[in-house]
Enzyme design. Structure first.
Site, PDB file in Angstrom:
ATOM      1  CG  ASP A   1     -80.590  18.750 -11.586  1.00  0.00           C
ATOM      2  OD1 ASP A   1     -80.426  19.493 -10.603  1.00  0.00           O
ATOM      3  OD2 ASP A   1     -81.425  18.983 -12.483  1.00  0.00           O
TER       4      ASP A   1
ATOM      5  CG  ASN B   1     -78.170  36.103  -4.793  1.00  0.00           C
ATOM      6  OD1 ASN B   1     -78.856  36.507  -3.864  1.00  0.00           O
ATOM      7  ND2 ASN B   1     -78.690  35.813  -5.974  1.00  0.00           N
TER       8      ASN B   1
ATOM      9  N   GLY C   1     -77.452  29.742 -11.963  1.00  0.00           N
ATOM     10  CA  GLY C   1     -76.729  28.535 -11.568  1.00  0.00           C
ATOM     11  C   GLY C   1     -77.514  27.645 -10.621  1.00  0.00           C
TER      12      GLY C   1
ATOM     13  CG  ASP D   1     -79.704  31.234  -5.639  1.00  0.00           C
ATOM     14  OD1 ASP D   1     -80.449  30.644  -4.826  1.00  0.00           O
ATOM     15  OD2 ASP D   1     -79.598  32.470  -5.674  1.00  0.00           O
TER      16      ASP D   1
ATOM     17  N   GLY E   1     -68.554  28.288  -9.919  1.00  0.00           N
ATOM     18  CA  GLY E   1     -69.207  28.624 -11.182  1.00  0.00           C
ATOM     19  C   GLY E   1     -68.995  30.079 -11.540  1.00  0.00           C
TER      20      GLY E   1
ATOM     21  CE1 TYR F   1     -71.905  35.062  -7.286  1.00  0.00           C
ATOM     22  CE2 TYR F   1     -71.340  34.380  -5.078  1.00  0.00           C
ATOM     23  CZ  TYR F   1     -72.179  35.033  -5.942  1.00  0.00           C
ATOM     24  OH  TYR F   1     -73.296  35.665  -5.451  1.00  0.00           O
TER      25      TYR F   1
END
Length: 170
Positions: A11, A25, A33, A35, A121, A123
């Site tokens: 992690d 973003n 995700g 972020d 991910g 994106y």
């Protein structure tokens, strides 16, 4: 260039490093995700610093930093990866996330930096190419960073990243 490229299965919010890279973003206000995980674990101070330092967000491919709040790091280096599923397929934007993060780390004096696999991910960047861009860029970009740590959340991604690292290290 980084003296050591380490691949970790784990992690990213638990990495005890100088700086953690966030796959943010454009709005810089948290999201899903990596972020979302960084904002949740880092706490409100990360969001407050994003709002203060980046009132208009960041452009795709750009990098900037904030406090790390409650994370076991000093800084968060935010990068905005290209959204492949929305037609942002210019690989140089993906590469610039890593080179920009390393440049920001150098400015901050961060020597140990944990990276996610940017844009791979939600994106939708093709995973093998995302891995190649990350590994190749982190191994060839001049930087004072001593350890670049690529953190994979799942075992299959970890193994694919490690295979790439092993393949280019021969």
């Amino acid at each position: 260039m980084p003296r050591q490229l380490t691949v970790v299965h784990g992690d990213i919010t638990e990495q005890s490093v100088d700086a953690v890279v966030n796959a943010a973003n454009r709005a810089m206000r948290g999201g899903g995700g990596v972020d979302g995980a960084i904002h949740r674990r880092g706490g409100r101070t990360v969001l407050e610093d994003c709002i203060r330092r980046f009132p208009r967000g960041l452009a795709t491919g750009a990098a900037g930093w904030t406090t790390a709040g409650d994370l076991p790091a000093r800084w968060v280096i935010h990068v905005v990866g290209p959204n492949y599923t929305r037609g942002e397929t210019d690989r140089s934007l993906l590469v610039s996330c890593y080179t920009g993060a390393l440049a920001v780390a150098d400015e901050l004096g961060a020597r140990r930096v944990a990276f996610p696999l940017v844009s791979a991910g939600v994106y939708g960047w093709p995973k093998q190419d995302a891995i190649a861009a990350a590994v190749d860029t982190l191994l060839t970009t001049e930087s004072l960073v001593e350890e670049a740590r690529l953190v994979a959340f799942d075992a299959a991604t970890h193994d694919a990243i490690q295979a790439r690292v092993d393949g280019v290290s021969r």
